[in-house]
Scaffold this motif. Structure first.
Motif, PDB file in Angstrom:
ATOM      1  N   GLU A  58     -42.669 -34.864  -8.736  1.00 39.74           N
ATOM      2  CA  GLU A  58     -43.762 -33.961  -9.073  1.00 39.74           C
ATOM      3  C   GLU A  58     -43.329 -33.093 -10.242  1.00 39.74           C
ATOM      4  OE1 GLU A  58     -44.355 -31.694  -5.501  1.00 39.74           O
ATOM      5  OE2 GLU A  58     -42.350 -30.830  -5.548  1.00 39.74           O
ATOM      6  N   SER A  59     -44.229 -32.292 -10.758  1.00 40.60           N
ATOM      7  CA  SER A  59     -43.902 -31.431 -11.887  1.00 40.60           C
ATOM      8  C   SER A  59     -42.972 -30.306 -11.452  1.00 40.60           C
ATOM      9  CB  SER A  59     -45.176 -30.827 -12.479  1.00 40.60           C
ATOM     10  OG  SER A  59     -45.737 -29.888 -11.575  1.00 40.60           O
ATOM     11  N   ALA A  60     -42.316 -29.693 -12.429  1.00 37.34           N
ATOM     12  CA  ALA A  60     -41.441 -28.556 -12.133  1.00 37.34           C
ATOM     13  C   ALA A  60     -42.239 -27.414 -11.516  1.00 37.34           C
ATOM     14  CB  ALA A  60     -40.739 -28.089 -13.411  1.00 37.34           C
ATOM     15  N   ASN A  61     -43.454 -27.184 -12.021  1.00 39.46           N
ATOM     16  CA  ASN A  61     -44.289 -26.117 -11.465  1.00 39.46           C
ATOM     17  C   ASN A  61     -44.606 -26.368  -9.996  1.00 39.46           C
ATOM     18  OD1 ASN A  61     -44.395 -24.640 -13.813  1.00 39.46           O
ATOM     19  ND2 ASN A  61     -46.359 -25.465 -14.487  1.00 39.46           N
ATOM     20  N   ALA A  62     -44.870 -27.639  -9.666  1.00 41.57           N
ATOM     21  CA  ALA A  62     -45.191 -27.972  -8.278  1.00 41.57           C
ATOM     22  C   ALA A  62     -43.981 -27.768  -7.376  1.00 41.57           C
ATOM     23  CB  ALA A  62     -45.685 -29.410  -8.183  1.00 41.57           C
ATOM     24  N   THR A  63     -42.796 -28.157  -7.859  1.00 41.93           N
ATOM     25  CA  THR A  63     -41.581 -27.971  -7.059  1.00 41.93           C
ATOM     26  C   THR A  63     -41.295 -26.490  -6.860  1.00 41.93           C
ATOM     27  OG1 THR A  63     -40.606 -30.045  -7.831  1.00 41.93           O
ATOM     28  CG2 THR A  63     -39.099 -28.397  -6.955  1.00 41.93           C
ATOM     29  N   GLN A  64     -41.432 -25.718  -7.918  1.00 38.89           N
ATOM     30  CA  GLN A  64     -41.208 -24.276  -7.826  1.00 38.89           C
ATOM     31  C   GLN A  64     -42.169 -23.648  -6.817  1.00 38.89           C
ATOM     32  OE1 GLN A  64     -42.521 -21.786 -11.156  1.00 38.89           O
ATOM     33  NE2 GLN A  64     -40.486 -20.858 -11.193  1.00 38.89           N
ATOM     34  N   SER A  65     -43.430 -24.059  -6.884  1.00 40.33           N
ATOM     35  CA  SER A  65     -44.430 -23.539  -5.957  1.00 40.33           C
ATOM     36  C   SER A  65     -44.123 -23.965  -4.528  1.00 40.33           C
ATOM     37  CB  SER A  65     -45.820 -24.035  -6.369  1.00 40.33           C
ATOM     38  OG  SER A  65     -46.822 -23.452  -5.576  1.00 40.33           O
ATOM     39  N   ARG A  66     -43.637 -25.183  -4.371  1.00 40.32           N
ATOM     40  CA  ARG A  66     -43.262 -25.680  -3.044  1.00 40.32           C
ATOM     41  C   ARG A  66     -42.179 -24.799  -2.425  1.00 40.32           C
ATOM     42  NH1 ARG A  66     -43.625 -30.641  -0.889  1.00 40.32           N
ATOM     43  NH2 ARG A  66     -44.108 -31.615  -2.886  1.00 40.32           N
ATOM     44  N   TRP A  67     -41.120 -24.531  -3.196  1.00 41.91           N
ATOM     45  CA  TRP A  67     -40.035 -23.696  -2.677  1.00 41.91           C
ATOM     46  C   TRP A  67     -40.562 -22.328  -2.251  1.00 41.91           C
ATOM     47  CZ3 TRP A  67     -36.495 -26.562  -1.167  1.00 41.91           C
ATOM     48  CH2 TRP A  67     -35.822 -27.509  -1.944  1.00 41.91           C
ATOM     49  N   VAL A  68     -41.398 -21.735  -3.087  1.00 43.21           N
ATOM     50  CA  VAL A  68     -41.901 -20.385  -2.806  1.00 43.21           C
ATOM     51  C   VAL A  68     -42.775 -20.367  -1.560  1.00 43.21           C
ATOM     52  CG1 VAL A  68     -43.441 -18.558  -3.640  1.00 43.21           C
ATOM     53  CG2 VAL A  68     -41.742 -19.562  -5.183  1.00 43.21           C
ATOM     54  N   LYS A  69     -43.757 -21.246  -1.512  1.00 40.92           N
ATOM     55  CA  LYS A  69     -44.755 -21.186  -0.446  1.00 40.92           C
ATOM     56  C   LYS A  69     -44.238 -21.721   0.885  1.00 40.92           C
ATOM     57  CE  LYS A  69     -48.518 -21.507  -3.801  1.00 40.92           C
ATOM     58  NZ  LYS A  69     -49.020 -20.134  -3.649  1.00 40.92           N
ATOM     59  N   GLU A  70     -43.498 -22.825   0.846  1.00 42.95           N
ATOM     60  CA  GLU A  70     -43.055 -23.412   2.106  1.00 42.95           C
ATOM     61  C   GLU A  70     -41.903 -22.639   2.733  1.00 42.95           C
ATOM     62  OE1 GLU A  70     -42.454 -27.609   1.681  1.00 42.95           O
ATOM     63  OE2 GLU A  70     -44.609 -27.979   1.750  1.00 42.95           O
ATOM     64  N   LEU A  71     -40.956 -22.191   1.932  1.00 42.65           N
ATOM     65  CA  LEU A  71     -39.837 -21.456   2.525  1.00 42.65           C
ATOM     66  C   LEU A  71     -40.225 -20.032   2.899  1.00 42.65           C
ATOM     67  CD1 LEU A  71     -36.649 -22.678   0.630  1.00 42.65           C
ATOM     68  CD2 LEU A  71     -37.639 -23.461   2.774  1.00 42.65           C
ATOM     69  N   SER A  72     -41.220 -19.479   2.232  1.00 46.76           N
ATOM     70  CA  SER A  72     -41.688 -18.145   2.623  1.00 46.76           C
ATOM     71  C   SER A  72     -42.605 -18.228   3.837  1.00 46.76           C
ATOM     72  CB  SER A  72     -42.437 -17.473   1.469  1.00 46.76           C
ATOM     73  OG  SER A  72     -43.666 -18.137   1.224  1.00 46.76           O
ATOM     74  N   GLY A  73     -43.176 -19.428   4.061  1.00 48.17           N
ATOM     75  CA  GLY A  73     -44.115 -19.599   5.161  1.00 48.17           C
ATOM     76  C   GLY A  73     -45.471 -18.992   4.874  1.00 48.17           C
ATOM     77  N   ASP A  74     -45.745 -18.752   3.591  1.00 48.67           N
ATOM     78  CA  ASP A  74     -46.991 -18.101   3.189  1.00 48.67           C
ATOM     79  C   ASP A  74     -47.604 -18.883   2.032  1.00 48.67           C
ATOM     80  OD1 ASP A  74     -49.062 -16.498   2.379  1.00 48.67           O
ATOM     81  OD2 ASP A  74     -47.830 -14.755   1.881  1.00 48.67           O
ATOM     82  N   LYS A  75     -48.731 -19.542   2.283  1.00 46.79           N
ATOM     83  CA  LYS A  75     -49.339 -20.372   1.245  1.00 46.79           C
ATOM     84  C   LYS A  75     -49.894 -19.556   0.084  1.00 46.79           C
ATOM     85  CE  LYS A  75     -53.949 -20.684   3.353  1.00 46.79           C
ATOM     86  NZ  LYS A  75     -54.969 -21.612   3.890  1.00 46.79           N
ATOM     87  N   GLU A  76     -50.020 -18.246   0.280  1.00 49.79           N
ATOM     88  CA  GLU A  76     -50.508 -17.384  -0.795  1.00 49.79           C
ATOM     89  C   GLU A  76     -49.370 -16.712  -1.562  1.00 49.79           C
ATOM     90  OE1 GLU A  76     -53.615 -17.400  -1.537  1.00 49.79           O
ATOM     91  OE2 GLU A  76     -54.256 -18.528   0.230  1.00 49.79           O
ATOM     92  N   ALA A  77     -48.141 -16.943  -1.145  1.00 52.35           N
ATOM     93  CA  ALA A  77     -46.995 -16.268  -1.771  1.00 52.35           C
ATOM     94  C   ALA A  77     -46.843 -16.677  -3.232  1.00 52.35           C
ATOM     95  CB  ALA A  77     -45.723 -16.588  -1.007  1.00 52.35           C
ATOM     96  N   THR A  78     -46.407 -15.743  -4.048  1.00 55.14           N
ATOM     97  CA  THR A  78     -46.151 -16.021  -5.464  1.00 55.14           C
ATOM     98  C   THR A  78     -44.688 -15.801  -5.827  1.00 55.14           C
ATOM     99  OG1 THR A  78     -46.768 -13.756  -6.073  1.00 55.14           O
ATOM    100  CG2 THR A  78     -48.508 -15.440  -6.133  1.00 55.14           C
ATOM    101  N   SER A  79     -43.877 -15.410  -4.836  1.00 53.03           N
ATOM    102  CA  SER A  79     -42.448 -15.231  -5.091  1.00 53.03           C
ATOM    103  C   SER A  79     -41.693 -15.289  -3.771  1.00 53.03           C
ATOM    104  CB  SER A  79     -42.175 -13.889  -5.784  1.00 53.03           C
ATOM    105  OG  SER A  79     -42.460 -12.806  -4.909  1.00 53.03           O
TER     106      SER A  79
END
Length: 287
Positions: free
Chosen positions: A35-56
Motif C-alpha cells: 500500500e502507499s506510505a500514507n496508508a501505512t502511516q495511517s494504519r499505524w496511527v489508527k490501529e495501534l491507537s485503537g481510534d479510527k479517528e486518530a490523527t497521531s
C-alpha cells in the motif's frame, strides 16, 4: 490471543515482493501490506491507537501496543527462534483468513441474490454484463467509453485516509477502488481500458464460471468460482507473508538466533523512529 497488526488490516491485493513497497518504504517498517506510505502511516496511527479517528500516536503508546501483539507468544516462551516466531504469525493469519473466508462466502451468496434481478435462480449473461457496465461507468468519469489517465485527472482525490477509512487486508479478492487500480487490474498491461474490452473479458469470466454450459450462473456456480479465486489469493498471500514474517524476525533478531520481548520492543522503537518524520515523539498523519 492478540491478533497481529498484519492480520487485523482490511482488504489487500496479492503481491510477490516486499522489497518494493509502493512508495519504496523498506518492508520491515510496514505491516506487510502492499500500500502507499500514507496508508501505512495511517494504519499505524489508527490501529495501534485503537481510534479510527486518530490523527497521531505517541511513542509510548505505539511501542506498548506493538509489543502487546506478541504478548501471548512471550507468555509461553521467554525467547523464541525464527520457526516459533513465524509459526505464531502464521497462526494469527490463518485464524483471520478462516473468519474472513466464511464471511466473504456469505457475502457471495448475498451478491448472487442482488445480481439475479428477475429472481429465477440464475444470473443471465445480460444481468452479469449490466452490472459490469455500471462498474465501468463509475470509473469512466468523462463517459467516453474509455477509462484512462483523463478519467484519473477527473477523479476526486482523497488527500489522506483520515476519518476511519477501510484498510487493506492481508488476503482477499483484489477490488478496484479508483481509476488507476481499475486500469491496473483490467488494462492487460495497457494504460487504458475500453468498454468493449472490459465486457469481452467479463463474458469470458461468465462462460468459465458456467460449468454446465446452460448460459446461466446458478448460485452454486457463482459462489464456487468466487471461493476458488479467494482460496488462490489466500495461498499466494500466505506464501508472500511467510517471506515477510521471516524478514521481520531477522530485523528483530539483529544477528541472534532467538528473540525476547525486549528485542521486539527495541524493534518497535525503530519502526516508530522511521515514521516519526519530524522527530517530535509522535507519528502524525501528513507529517
Amino acid at each position: 490471543m492478540k491478533k497481529s497488526i498484519l492480520t487485523l488490516a482490511l482488504f489487500a491485493t496479492v503481491s510477490t515482493a516486499f522489497a518494493s513497497h509502493q512508495d519504496n518504504v523498506p518492508s520491515i517498517f510496514t505491516a506487510g501490506i502492499i500500500e502507499s506510505a500514507n496508508a501505512t502511516q495511517s494504519r499505524w496511527v489508527k490501529e495501534l491507537s485503537g481510534d479510527k479517528e486518530a490523527t497521531s500516536i505517541a511513542k509510548k503508546l505505539f511501542v506498548e501496543k506493538f509489543v502487546l501483539q506478541y504478548q501471548s507468544l512471550f507468555q509461553q516462551y521467554k525467547k523464541v527462534d525464527r520457526s516459533q516466531f513465524v509459526a505464531f504469525e502464521e497462526q494469527q493469519l490463518n485464524d483471520t483468513i478462516q473468519a474472513h473466508r466464511e464471511a466473504s462466502i456469505k457475502q457471495a451468496h448475498v451478491r448472487f441474490g442482488v445480481l439475479n434481478k428477475n429472481k429465477d435462480g440464475k444470473i443471465s449473461l445480460k444481468e452479469f454484463q449490466d452490472i459490469g457496465e455500471k462498474s465501468f461507468e463509475s470509473f469512466d468519469k468523462n463517459q467516453d467509453g474509455i477509462v484512462n489517465e483523463e478519467d484519473a485527472k477527473l477523479e476526486t482525490k482523497k488527500s489522506s485516509m483520515h476519518g476511519g477509512a477501510m484498510f487493506k487486508m492481508a488476503v482477499s479478492i483484489p477490488v478496484a477502488t479508483d481509476v488507476n487500480s481499475f486500469i491496473e487490474q483490467q488494462g492487460q498491461g495497457e494504460k487504458y481500458v475500453t468498454l468493449a474490452q472490459f465486457l469481452t473479458e467479463r463474458e469470458k469470466q461468465f462462460t468459465d464460471t458456467d460449468t454446465n454450459h446452460d448460459w446461466g450462473l446458478s448460485e452454486e456456480e457463482y459462489v464456487a468460482e468466487f471461493t476458488h479465486r479467494y482460496d488462490q489469493n489466500a495461498a499466494e498471500a500466505k506464501a508472500r507473508l511467510n517471506v515477510f514474517y521471516n524478514e521481520r524476525f531477522v530485523a528483530i533478531a539483529q544477528g541472534k538466533t532467538q528473540v525476547s520481548q525486549k528485542d521486539v520492543k527495541h524493534f518497535a522503537e525503530s519502526v516508530f523512529k522511521y515514521w516519526d518524520k519530524n522527530n517530535n515523539g509522535k507519528i502524525e498523519l501528513d507529517e
